[in-house]
Structures are given as C-alpha cells and as structure tokens.
Design a protein around this motif. Structure first.
Motif, PDB file in Angstrom:
ATOM      1  N   ARG A   2     -46.101 -12.913  25.926  1.00 23.32           N
ATOM      2  CA  ARG A   2     -46.044 -11.319  25.813  1.00 23.32           C
ATOM      3  C   ARG A   2     -47.202 -10.790  24.840  1.00 23.32           C
ATOM      4  O   ARG A   2     -47.764 -11.696  24.214  1.00 23.32           O
ATOM      5  N   ILE A   3     -47.657  -9.876  25.131  1.00 21.08           N
ATOM      6  CA  ILE A   3     -48.632  -9.053  24.447  1.00 21.08           C
ATOM      7  C   ILE A   3     -48.165  -7.883  23.663  1.00 21.08           C
ATOM      8  O   ILE A   3     -47.234  -7.035  24.108  1.00 21.08           O
ATOM      9  N   SER A  55     -61.190  -5.998  16.348  1.00 20.63           N
ATOM     10  CA  SER A  55     -60.162  -5.510  15.179  1.00 20.63           C
ATOM     11  C   SER A  55     -59.047  -6.166  15.313  1.00 20.63           C
ATOM     12  O   SER A  55     -58.036  -5.960  14.165  1.00 20.63           O
ATOM     13  N   GLY A  56     -58.827  -7.068  16.176  1.00 16.92           N
ATOM     14  CA  GLY A  56     -57.366  -7.771  16.035  1.00 16.92           C
ATOM     15  C   GLY A  56     -56.191  -6.891  16.582  1.00 16.92           C
ATOM     16  O   GLY A  56     -55.082  -7.470  16.212  1.00 16.92           O
ATOM     17  N   ALA A  57     -56.666  -5.798  17.496  1.00 17.24           N
ATOM     18  CA  ALA A  57     -55.437  -4.869  17.879  1.00 17.24           C
ATOM     19  C   ALA A  57     -54.566  -5.504  18.880  1.00 17.24           C
ATOM     20  O   ALA A  57     -53.542  -4.984  18.956  1.00 17.24           O
ATOM     21  N   ILE A  58     -55.016  -6.708  19.530  1.00 19.82           N
ATOM     22  CA  ILE A  58     -54.158  -7.169  20.527  1.00 19.82           C
ATOM     23  C   ILE A  58     -53.812  -8.596  19.991  1.00 19.82           C
ATOM     24  O   ILE A  58     -54.683  -9.445  19.688  1.00 19.82           O
ATOM     25  N   THR A  59     -52.334  -8.863  20.357  1.00 25.18           N
ATOM     26  CA  THR A  59     -51.776 -10.233  19.916  1.00 25.18           C
ATOM     27  C   THR A  59     -51.195 -10.684  21.384  1.00 25.18           C
ATOM     28  O   THR A  59     -50.289 -10.034  21.728  1.00 25.18           O
ATOM     29  N   VAL A  60     -51.470 -11.947  21.244  1.00 29.09           N
ATOM     30  CA  VAL A  60     -50.902 -12.643  22.565  1.00 29.09           C
ATOM     31  C   VAL A  60     -49.794 -13.600  21.896  1.00 29.09           C
ATOM     32  O   VAL A  60     -50.029 -14.303  21.107  1.00 29.09           O
ATOM     33  N   HIS A  61     -48.549 -13.528  22.446  1.00 29.82           N
ATOM     34  CA  HIS A  61     -47.667 -14.288  21.900  1.00 29.82           C
ATOM     35  C   HIS A  61     -47.034 -15.099  23.038  1.00 29.82           C
ATOM     36  O   HIS A  61     -46.815 -14.968  24.105  1.00 29.82           O
ATOM     37  N   GLU A  62     -47.543 -16.495  22.644  1.00 29.64           N
ATOM     38  CA  GLU A  62     -47.286 -17.714  23.697  1.00 29.64           C
ATOM     39  C   GLU A  62     -45.682 -17.957  23.745  1.00 29.64           C
ATOM     40  O   GLU A  62     -45.018 -17.707  22.933  1.00 29.64           O
ATOM     41  N   GLY A  63     -45.251 -18.351  24.949  1.00 33.64           N
ATOM     42  CA  GLY A  63     -43.855 -18.717  25.124  1.00 33.64           C
ATOM     43  C   GLY A  63     -42.904 -17.870  25.563  1.00 33.64           C
ATOM     44  O   GLY A  63     -42.611 -16.626  25.554  1.00 33.64           O
TER      45      GLY A  63
END
Length: 63
Positions: A2-3, A55-63
């Motif tokens: 999920r992003i 800037s770290g504006a995108i977070t990739v959530h694994e699982g």
C-alpha cells in the motif's frame, strides 16, 4: 503493498512521476497525487519512487 502520500511534505521534484507514471501524478501546484495502488509487477517501481522522493512524501507500506 500500500502507498500513502503526504502532499504537504512534497517539494514537487517529480521523481515519482518520472519513475512510476502509472502510479503517481502531480496536481496543478506540482504536488504528488496517487493515481493507483501498485498492481502485480509494479512493486519494485513503487519502492523506487518512494526511495527517490527527496522529501519523503511517499511511504510504501509492505504487506
């Protein structure tokens, strides 16, 4: 996978759009918008876009 995106942290560098145009776009102010969650075969592209975001504006959530 999920992003999540944080447009308030975005600096408009556009690395996400250049590397994953099927997943990301920029709004009229140049800030990141998520077009779609990554499908099969797009996971590595999503991870790369998240890693390249200055800037770290995108977070990739694994699982």
């Amino acid at each position: 996978m999920r992003i999540t995106v944080a447009p308030d942290r975005c600096v408009g560098a556009g690395q996400c759009v250049l590397n994953a145009p099927a997943l990301f776009d920029q709004d009229d102010d140049g800030l990141v918008t998520l077009l779609a969650e990554p499908g099969a075969g797009q996971e590595s592209t999503a991870r790369l876009a998240g890693a390249l975001c200055p800037s770290g504006a995108i977070t990739v959530h694994e699982g």
